[in-house]
Scaffold this active site. Sequence first.
Site, short mmCIF file in Angstrom:
data_model
loop_
_atom_site.label_atom_id
_atom_site.label_comp_id
_atom_site.label_asym_id
_atom_site.label_seq_id
_atom_site.Cartn_x
_atom_site.Cartn_y
_atom_site.Cartn_z
N CYS A 2 0.83 -1.18 0.00
CA CYS A 2 0.00 0.00 0.00
C CYS A 2 0.87 1.24 0.00
CB CYS A 2 -0.90 0.00 1.23
SG CYS A 2 -1.83 -1.53 1.45
N LEU A 50 -3.80 -1.37 -1.51
CA LEU A 50 -3.75 -2.33 -2.61
C LEU A 50 -4.07 -3.68 -1.98
CD1 LEU A 50 -3.04 -2.93 -5.61
CD2 LEU A 50 -0.70 -3.34 -4.87
N ASN A 75 2.53 -0.72 5.27
CA ASN A 75 2.79 -0.98 3.86
C ASN A 75 3.72 -2.18 3.76
OD1 ASN A 75 3.44 -0.87 1.10
ND2 ASN A 75 5.06 0.63 1.44
N GLU A 77 4.17 -6.72 3.54
CA GLU A 77 3.61 -8.01 3.92
C GLU A 77 4.50 -8.66 4.97
OE1 GLU A 77 0.78 -8.87 2.78
OE2 GLU A 77 0.57 -7.83 0.86
N ILE A 291 -1.70 -19.00 -8.66
CA ILE A 291 -0.80 -19.15 -9.80
C ILE A 291 -1.54 -19.38 -11.11
CG2 ILE A 291 1.09 -20.53 -10.77
CD1 ILE A 291 1.94 -18.85 -8.45
N GLY A 375 14.03 -11.42 -8.61
CA GLY A 375 15.28 -12.00 -8.12
C GLY A 375 16.26 -11.05 -7.47
#
Length: 631
Positions: A2, A50, A75, A77, A291, A375
């Site tokens: 977010c 978001l 903001n 995870e 996925i 990555g």
Amino acid sequence: MCGIAGLYRFDGRAVLPHELQRMSQAIRHRGPDDEGFYREGPVGMAFRRLSIIDLSPLGHQPMTNHDGSLWIVFNGEVYNYIELRDELRSKGYAFRSQSDTEVVLAAYEEWGDGCLSRFNGMWSMAIWDTKKHELFCARDRFGVKPFYYYRNHRHFVFASEIKSILQDPAIPREPEDEVVYNFLFEFKRDYSHKTFFKNIFQLEPGHYLKISHNILTIRRYFDIDMAAEAEPADDPTYAKQFYGLLEDSIRLRLRSDVPVGSCLSGGLDSSAIVCVLNQLMLKDGIDKTVIGNRQKTFSAYSDMKEVDESMYAEKVIEKTGAEKNTTLPTARQLAYELDRVVWTHEEPFGTTSIYAQYCVMRMAHDRGIKVLLDGQGSDEMFGGYDQSLYPYLSSMIRKLQWRRFLNEIHTIETNGKKLSFGAKITTALGALPTRQASRLRNYLILNFENGIHRDFISAMGATDSLVSVTSSDLKTSLYHDFRLVLRSLLTFEDKNSMAFSIEARVPFLDYRLVQYVFSLPDHQKINSGGIRKYILRNAMQGIVPDMILKRRDKIGFATAEKNWLNEGPLRDKMMDIFHSKTFEQRGYFDYAAIRKKFKSLPQLRHEKIYINFWGCFHLEMWLRKFIDGRA
């Protein structure tokens, strides 16, 4: 994922609704799904959502705890929120939502700032304690998520992006000359708490700050343990242990209630993530709502053969059966979008390759993806850059291992990696004490035309660059890259992804994996013959295509920058800038040298140029938009 923003007035005046609304609107792209506000006297917080985990209204922020004593904007995870929620429930906490933010708030209530060491993820956050009248702000260990702030004697302002802070018209807009100098001199940025904007700072990775009784304190809560050493083992054992950590990191980063895709450049790092994820799909039967039936990959190709990695990406697609999505950035496209790109990034960057990633994020957004795996972090941990060979080789000089040194040079060049004269000079410098090597290196650089005005160099301290480091050993060099080089790349990733409302997740930056890699002996990173990322190559045997495992070059989402600067609309735009009166009067640029070299650039294809034309150009565009134009 977010956008957050907030304001804390030290004089007790109330925060007004329109102040928070302006800050929120400036970062709407970071969270188009919802917005929220909290105001209590001199404190106000704004939030753009978001929706990624728990898409219901219960995930709305700012969020409070059971008695309203704590308020949070968060903001990022915390991937291990399920395990932490179970632990907190055993301590008597009840939860209304399925969101990780509610777990973070309860963890802070239970453990205070000690909660940060329990989190596995990426974050920037602010928590207001209504009882203590204390503001607590924190940033994740490695700086995946940004946290900017401005402070004077009247107030403290924070946000996920600088443009939100600049909504306050009273905040001065001045360039920070030290940062400008180091950007022009060594193309480096994000090396400290300073930004390109004077007096607007970033909270550094692994740090938190508190404001209590109008006193601000900043403390580090995490650093890599450089003294830790892994238990001695053979190559297969190391590879197996590493693979287990990477696999678990990827599994955790698939926790999402929206579709997840993967970036795929064709290099070893992104290929490893795509291929390991494919193994998880075959083994664990991952939820198809996350996925889909096939993994979705997103790649940027180039029409310049030297930097195009399409054949490697195609090998990964062929092996995994993933769905491929590709984009081909062009100079004309960048010239057309330049104003938007400058606004998105807020600070100058030194290469057009950042634009390739920008195009990848836009493509993923257009395909309905809200989370992308990438990555970042691998090169800095494993010695993936060419310059990582220099401390590896220079250590042999210091130990007087001349035969080994010459054999390594021969093997490296036999395997197709030709070391330039500059590379050999840098290797020799690495054998000197750090301070002397740094001074000599800077002296050599300054004796070439570098595009910097001599008066500006003199004003900034001439030959003593503020960030120049020539590390004497490989482990210290990798730590330096991890702390400084990686920070810029993570900033670029955040700005590019959030411009299109996408959450970028980086499995290589699971803190358990990072600490493990730094505890390994050097030969697991760079092995005999200059084989970089040695343990990663071993761990990916039979999983990643051999063609990629045997690669020795490093490209990434590159663009045909050499061609773009030699002809076409981008060159025309740059030529106009370099010949403008404004550019000439900045006091930063050796405009005569830049004009001369840039004009003859098409004829200098084989001559080493020490001027970063794009960096000078972007710096001028940034000055016009954010300093002169007050964007």
